[in-house]
Design an enzyme around this catalytic site. Structure first.
Site, PDB file in Angstrom:
ATOM      1  N   GLU A  82     -24.022 -17.066  54.096  1.00 33.76           N
ATOM      2  CA  GLU A  82     -24.296 -16.951  52.661  1.00 33.76           C
ATOM      3  C   GLU A  82     -24.068 -18.340  52.095  1.00 33.76           C
ATOM      4  O   GLU A  82     -22.930 -18.803  52.030  1.00 33.76           O
ATOM      5  CB  GLU A  82     -23.372 -15.895  52.048  1.00 33.76           C
ATOM      6  N   GLY A  85     -20.514 -20.617  52.178  1.00 35.42           N
ATOM      7  CA  GLY A  85     -20.212 -21.985  51.767  1.00 35.42           C
ATOM      8  C   GLY A  85     -21.488 -22.753  51.531  1.00 35.42           C
ATOM      9  O   GLY A  85     -22.538 -22.156  51.253  1.00 35.42           O
ATOM     10  N   SER A  86     -21.418 -24.071  51.667  1.00 34.70           N
ATOM     11  CA  SER A  86     -22.580 -24.886  51.332  1.00 34.70           C
ATOM     12  C   SER A  86     -23.616 -24.820  52.456  1.00 34.70           C
ATOM     13  O   SER A  86     -23.293 -24.572  53.616  1.00 34.70           O
ATOM     14  CB  SER A  86     -22.157 -26.338  51.112  1.00 34.70           C
ATOM     15  N   THR A  87     -24.864 -25.049  52.084  1.00 35.89           N
ATOM     16  CA  THR A  87     -25.964 -25.065  53.050  1.00 35.89           C
ATOM     17  C   THR A  87     -25.742 -26.153  54.090  1.00 35.89           C
ATOM     18  O   THR A  87     -25.999 -25.955  55.287  1.00 35.89           O
ATOM     19  CB  THR A  87     -27.290 -25.285  52.304  1.00 35.89           C
ATOM     20  N   GLU A  88     -25.220 -27.286  53.630  1.00 37.18           N
ATOM     21  CA  GLU A  88     -24.955 -28.419  54.508  1.00 37.18           C
ATOM     22  C   GLU A  88     -24.015 -28.010  55.652  1.00 37.18           C
ATOM     23  O   GLU A  88     -24.313 -28.221  56.835  1.00 37.18           O
ATOM     24  CB  GLU A  88     -24.295 -29.484  53.625  1.00 37.18           C
ATOM     25  N   CYS A 109     -22.346 -19.429  43.791  1.00 38.73           N
ATOM     26  CA  CYS A 109     -23.545 -19.742  44.571  1.00 38.73           C
ATOM     27  C   CYS A 109     -24.787 -19.122  43.954  1.00 38.73           C
ATOM     28  O   CYS A 109     -25.874 -19.664  44.068  1.00 38.73           O
ATOM     29  CB  CYS A 109     -23.371 -19.308  46.018  1.00 38.73           C
ATOM     30  N   GLU A 115     -27.996 -28.129  44.260  1.00 37.15           N
ATOM     31  CA  GLU A 115     -26.928 -27.277  43.770  1.00 37.15           C
ATOM     32  C   GLU A 115     -25.778 -28.155  43.281  1.00 37.15           C
ATOM     33  O   GLU A 115     -25.212 -28.931  44.048  1.00 37.15           O
ATOM     34  CB  GLU A 115     -26.442 -26.352  44.889  1.00 37.15           C
ATOM     35  N   GLY A 164     -23.225 -24.979  56.532  1.00 37.02           N
ATOM     36  CA  GLY A 164     -23.842 -23.868  57.250  1.00 37.02           C
ATOM     37  C   GLY A 164     -24.730 -24.359  58.377  1.00 37.02           C
ATOM     38  O   GLY A 164     -24.725 -23.813  59.488  1.00 37.02           O
ATOM     39  N   LYS A 169     -10.456 -17.887  57.916  1.00 39.05           N
ATOM     40  CA  LYS A 169      -9.884 -19.090  57.324  1.00 39.05           C
ATOM     41  C   LYS A 169     -10.327 -19.209  55.871  1.00 39.05           C
ATOM     42  O   LYS A 169     -11.519 -19.331  55.593  1.00 39.05           O
ATOM     43  CB  LYS A 169     -10.326 -20.337  58.078  1.00 39.05           C
TER      44      LYS A 169
END
Lengths: 504, 312
Positions: A283, A261-264, A317, A414, A266, A209
């Site tokens: 990542e 994508g974002s850590t959040e 990133c 970030e 993830g 996606k």
């Protein structure tokens, strides 16, 4: 009369070694005329889901608009995929895996990958323009980086397909099955390619996606998969909102999931698959330190700082969003950086002379703006070069903050925009301490003429990639990935390949 | 005791900083992707014509060849909108014929190479005499070569003393100091030599890449290193020094890339022939060809402009 106290501004950056600067004139004596790239992006008004080798209508029956962030105009409609579509995609992928792709000799699989790479090269200009219109990044980046690098990943992994018996001595490599992948909007085509290519090379099938904002090159690449004669179901592309990505990641048929994508987000995904036996690579975010020592070649370091944080409008990133500069040269580096930023050209991303294009979406622009307000409120000093922004579209001038400290949010979080936070240090240990004082650990940069210092720094810095006297350099053969909250798993190289198979 | 080599170089680099070759080449590669179109292109092409030091430095130069070069320099094309070039650049023995052809109040200046060009391997006394003769014969500008041997040996004071002596011999004539970049080999050395020269020079003097007599001449890379040295020196001292890349720039496209480097490194104040020159010969005809193409929308037949630098 101002008092003595008032005349002494509180400046954390020491300027005592810098003599007063005379100004250079970067005016309009010789203005470049507009030089728009005119290749046809060949966009269709509407794109469906790519499942089982065909474009099919979404089960939801719904579509959403993709807009050009540089002028806010609609580019195309994209199918809004939901749970039923994800399910259909996984079934198609499983059929393709069982009916031959997984058992096909590597040299045969390799031929398909080579074919995709060559077809992408053939249509490079078309893809570059489409990517620029969809994402807002300047055409010179899509033309010279995104598209060629995407093709390079297919070429590189095509070469691995028939050499899997040699990845680990004495052992063979087997595919995992169906792989679910979700990618972000900052390098839509490139991330797509560097996720799909290793998966296919090892013999997996893919359900992927693309990001909601930037799905166009993904469905265009699906056209190339058709042209290349890739067996139906080997790659399935589901467009749709973030929630669909969540469904895709949590689907029970996925043997492995890969997320960038974002850590959040993830963390949410990792929670959703906890307890299952899925393999995972993540990542995630970064807050890279770009460390400049006083013996560094300053002009080239400044160029590296610019490339580190203003490449792709800072929406990278591994962007060098924290500049750690040695106190004796802090004033000089900041002065030279400001000079350099005055000749960066912000504007129409399709213009071949544009250096900084549009931010991907209004929401992202507002996020960045919020961080600028936070930075000012925290007491850092903000500077932007004078530049004319286009009247429409989501544009943000390159921004630097001086007088930043480790406790500031602009030094910790970030931002994902063209915003540089500048801090200073006195000793090597202090530089290492500050660089590692972050939840992230994706990348770092070191600028010095002293080779031994580079080796020491690269050992001590907790970052997946450490660049020495350069920044933001990528190659399909070089593994990329993070430490700590920047994720785990590697992409590219032999290490990246190992994440897509099992050794037997 | 003579200075030891590392000490001399190290001392200088700790003052002026070093250069990373990979970084410089990445920077200048970006200039080559600038797309200069329409009015901007025409402006750049005409600017490049006005910055030319139209050069002939051959053993077989004759007064006749130099006179015809001078006429071309004053009137490069029948289009009156095309400016004359900045200067003609000749050997000292050709200064008189050039002055005869151009007259006293010419729009084109006469530059003469001197100081035992291109090697510089003559006693200083001889080199200075050559400079004085060229100026007396009517040269407006002098192009000298530095003592590369002394530079590489770390005898920086000698290099600077010789430049100062030539400067004195020039009188009011602007001096262009040729570093001969290919013999210095590294970008670090080019930056070092640029600073040594600039610390002696006056506002309005130039530093110049090369003689055109070695295998490697002006490149965007050494041009960039020298422009950055000029910028740093200007911001430090307020003395604006000019720049002249010479040799190897044969096409209009190259010239525009060099001008983009000037615009983006030193800014508008250096986009003038008082501060930037091209040392070239065949470049002029390609500039004219491209200007005609912009004017008419089509390339002219190749025989409309001579290809050979020989046939001015």
């Amino acid at each position: 009369m101002p008092t003595l106290q008032e005349k002494k501004p509180a400046r954390p950056i020491r300027r005592s070694h810098v003599r007063p600067l005379r100004e250079l004139i970067f005016g309009d004596l010789w203005e470049y005329d507009p030089a728009p790239e005119t290749a046809d992006p060949k966009l269709k008004p509407r794109y469906d889901l790519f499942i089982g080798g065909r474009f099919v209508l979404p089960a939801t029956g719904k579509y959403f608009d993709s807009i050009n962030p540089a002028n806010e105009q609609k580019l195309a409609e994209l199918a809004l995929g939901g749970a039923a579509d994800v399910d259909a995609a996984y079934q198609a992928a499983a059929r393709a895996f069982d009916s031959g792709w997984g058992r096909m000799p590597g040299r045969e699989r390799g031929k398909f990958l080579y074919r995709v790479a060559r077809l992408l090269q053939d249509r490079a200009r078309e893809f570059a323009v489409a990517e620029t219109m969809d994402n807002g990044k300047p055409i010179k980046e899509t033309r010279d980086f995104d598209v060629p690098m995407a093709a390079a990943h297919f070429f590189y992994h095509a070469g691995w397909a028939d050499k899997l018996d040699y990845v680990a001595p004495g052992r063979r490599m087997a595919p995992l099955g169906v792989v679910g992948q979700v990618i972000p909007w900052n390098f839509p085509l490139l991330m797509l390619s560097w996720k799909i290519a290793p998966a296919l090379a090892v013999g997996n099938c893919v359900v992927i996606k693309p990001a909601t904002n930037t799905s166009i090159t993904a469905v265009k690449l699906a056209e190339i998969f058709q042209d290349a004669g890739l067996p139906p179901g080997v790659v399935n592309v589901i467009t749709g909102p973030g929630a669909t990505g969540g469904i895709l990641m949590a689907h029970p048929a996925a043997a492995k999931i890969a997320f960038t994508g974002s850590t959040e987000v993830g963390k949410v995904i990792m929670r959703s698959v906890a307890g299952s036996d899925k393999r995972m690579t993540m990542e995630l975010g970064g807050k890279a330190a770009n460390i400049v020592f006083d013996d560094a070649p300053i002009d080239q370091a400044v160029e590296g700082i610019v490339n580190g944080i203003f490449f792709n409008q800072g929406q990278v990133c591994c962007a060098g969003s924290r500049l750690l500069v040695h106190e004796p040269v802090a004033g000089l580096v900041v002065a030279k950086l400001k000079q350099r930023l005055r000749v960066l050209r912000v504007g129409d991303p399709l213009d071949k002379n544009t250096d900084v294009g549009a931010i991907v979406s209004r929401a992202q622009l507002e996020t960045i703006q919020r961080y600028l307000d936070i930075g000012v409120k925290e007491g850092a000093e903000m500077w932007q070069p004078p530049c004319r922004l286009p009247p429409k579209g989501f544009f943000m001038p390159p921004t630097i903050f001086t007088g930043v400290t480790q406790s500031h949010r602009i030094a910790r979080e970030e931002i994902f925009g063209p915003v540089l936070s500048i801090l200073t240090f006195r000793t090597i240990d202090e530089a290492i301490e500050k660089a590692n004082n972050t939840a992230y650990g994706l990348s770092a940069g070191v600028w010095t003429d002293k080779g031994s210092r580079i080796l020491k720094m690269s050992t001590e810095l907790k970052a997946g990639v450490v660049w020495a006297n350069t920044f933001n350099k990528f190659d399909p053969a070089s593994p990329f990935g993070g430490y700590k909250e920047s994720g785990f798993g590697r992409e590219g190289g032999r290490q990246g390949l190992l994440d897509y198979g099992k050794l037997i | 005791m003579p200075p030891t080599v590392p000490a001399a170089f190290r001392r200088l680099f700790s003052e002026i900083g070093t250069v990373d070759a990979v970084g410089v080449e990445e920077r200048v590669a970006k200039y080559t992707t600038r797309s200069i179109k329409k009015r901007a292109k025409l402006f750049g092409l005409k600017l490049a014509v006005s910055m030319l030091d139209l050069t002939t430095l051959e053993g077989k130069d004759t007064p006749g060849k130099v006179e015809s070069l001078c006429r071309k320099a004053v009137r490069p094309h029948d289009d009156p909108g095309i400016p004359p070039v900045a200067a003609v650049c000749v050997y000292p023995a050709m200064v008189r014929p050039a002055r005869r052809a151009l007259g006293a109040a010419a729009p084109v200046r006469i530059a003469s190479v001197a100081t035992a060009f291109p090697s510089g391997q003559m006693p200083l006394k001889t080199r200075l005499a050559e400079v004085r003769t060229a100026v007396a014969d009517g040269a407006d500008e002098i192009d000298m070569v530095i003592n590369r041997g002394a530079f590489l040996a770390g005898e920086f004071a000698r290099v600077q003393d010789e430049i100062a002596a030539v400067l004195a011999a020039c009188g009011d004539a602007p001096l262009k100091v040729i570093l001969e970049t290919s013999e210095l080999e590294t970008y670090d050395n080019i930056r070092a030599a640029s600073f040594l020269a600039m610390r002696v020079l006056r506002a309005g003097d130039f530093i110049k890449t090369s003689t055109g007599k070695t295998a490697a001449n002006a490149t965007l890379g050494n041009n960039q290193v020298m422009l950055e040295a000029i910028r740093d020196f200007y911001l430090e001292t307020g003395t604006p020094v000019g720049m002249k890349p010479a040799g190897g720039i044969r096409t209009a496209k190259q010239a525009l890339q060099f001008l983009v480097a000037v615009k983006e490194t030193l800014g508008d104040a250096w986009l003038t022939n008082a501060r930037y020159r091209f040392g070239a010969s065949s470049l002029l005809n390609d500039l004219l060809r491209q200007i005609e193409k912009e004017r008419t929308g089509a390339y002219q037949a190749p025989y409309y402009f001579s290809e050979a630098a020989e046939s001015y």
